[in-house]
Design an enzyme around this catalytic site. Sequence first.
Site, PDB file in Angstrom:
ATOM      1  N   SER A 115       0.739  -1.244  -0.060  1.00 51.93           N
ATOM      2  CA  SER A 115      -0.105   0.018   0.000  1.00 51.93           C
ATOM      3  C   SER A 115       0.722   1.344  -0.156  1.00 51.93           C
ATOM      4  O   SER A 115       0.252   2.441   0.456  1.00 51.93           O
ATOM      5  CB  SER A 115      -0.919   0.058   1.229  1.00 51.93           C
ATOM      6  N   CYS A 116       2.204   1.047  -0.364  1.00 48.60           N
ATOM      7  CA  CYS A 116       3.107   2.185  -0.166  1.00 48.60           C
ATOM      8  C   CYS A 116       2.554   3.173  -1.154  1.00 48.60           C
ATOM      9  O   CYS A 116       2.121   3.141  -2.135  1.00 48.60           O
ATOM     10  CB  CYS A 116       4.455   1.613  -0.814  1.00 48.60           C
ATOM     11  N   GLY A 117       2.653   4.554  -0.578  1.00 47.28           N
ATOM     12  CA  GLY A 117       2.742   5.808  -1.184  1.00 47.28           C
ATOM     13  C   GLY A 117       3.617   6.908  -0.742  1.00 47.28           C
ATOM     14  O   GLY A 117       4.634   6.582  -0.330  1.00 47.28           O
ATOM     15  N   GLU A 241       1.467   9.238  -6.157  1.00 48.13           N
ATOM     16  CA  GLU A 241       2.041   8.527  -6.669  1.00 48.13           C
ATOM     17  C   GLU A 241       1.505   8.025  -8.070  1.00 48.13           C
ATOM     18  O   GLU A 241       2.238   7.704  -9.048  1.00 48.13           O
ATOM     19  CB  GLU A 241       2.607   7.293  -5.933  1.00 48.13           C
TER      20      GLU A 241
END
Length: 302
Positions: A115-117, A241
């Site tokens: 779930s990286c941003g 992103e």
Amino acid sequence: MGRVTQRRKVLRLSLDGQTNRRMDTLAAEEPLEIRLGAKAFSITMRTPGDDFDLVAGFLVSEGVVWEAAQLGAMRFCAGEDEQGRQTYNVIDAQLAPGVALPDTSLERHVYTSSSCGICGTASIDAVTKSSHFPILGADTADAGQDTGNDDGALAGNASPHLPLATLLSLPDKLRERQQVFDRTGGVHAAGLFSFDGELLCLREDVGRHNAVDKVVGWALREGRLPLSDTVLQVSGRASFELVQKAYLAGIPVLAAVSAPSSLAVELAEESGLTLAGFSRGNTVNIYAHPGRIIGAKVEIPL
């Protein structure tokens, strides 16, 4: 190849006192290490499947490549789990001769969640990248000028107009083709559509950014960049992103079924990208460059 889904036992409870044990289908999530020329570059958590597309799209998103010829061979490296099974969780990508390796200051050797941003405004300048495919036509479109073209295309090199009805139809078209979501209820989807509403590519993943990278990577490997006549529809929210990934691929319209972030809107405004959010049913919010959308009267210009 790793499995897209896995089966697990669950205990189902209800307030009426009913309990039962059953098997449930879960979206698989496994690490993928990306190497460039045998050198570690990044580790991300993803749903296995379309991994070469994921790596190719990630390299586009990092500004490493933007043409198919710049990316050489990709291969899975040997790796086994505790049961001795091949994991397919390491890919080594070779860049074409003359393509520079990324600056080491930008390498991501740390764990990256699915779930990286982008977290924190202090890092925005460091990660914002310039696209090799500037999005053209936003200023002309937003001015509301009538080009007189029956096909809806703007003059010069500008991107075409997108009918509002087509934009609003995309979430349902995306949902209809989400096979992994139907089985698990636990993945995001990204779909690349033509301005006529034709689905060109759909990818699913536990990470929304991975799903977009898989779509962009497919386009790179097919020699389709820049994607100047397409719409990227995503199943969740629109983050900074995701806007950057669309911008770097030359995509002029990004639409989400949920909300955008403030930084996503800022980047869309600066890059000339049309950003839509809360695209549900018969309504949609346009946060940046509404002039590409036709079929509805805009009485109050943004």
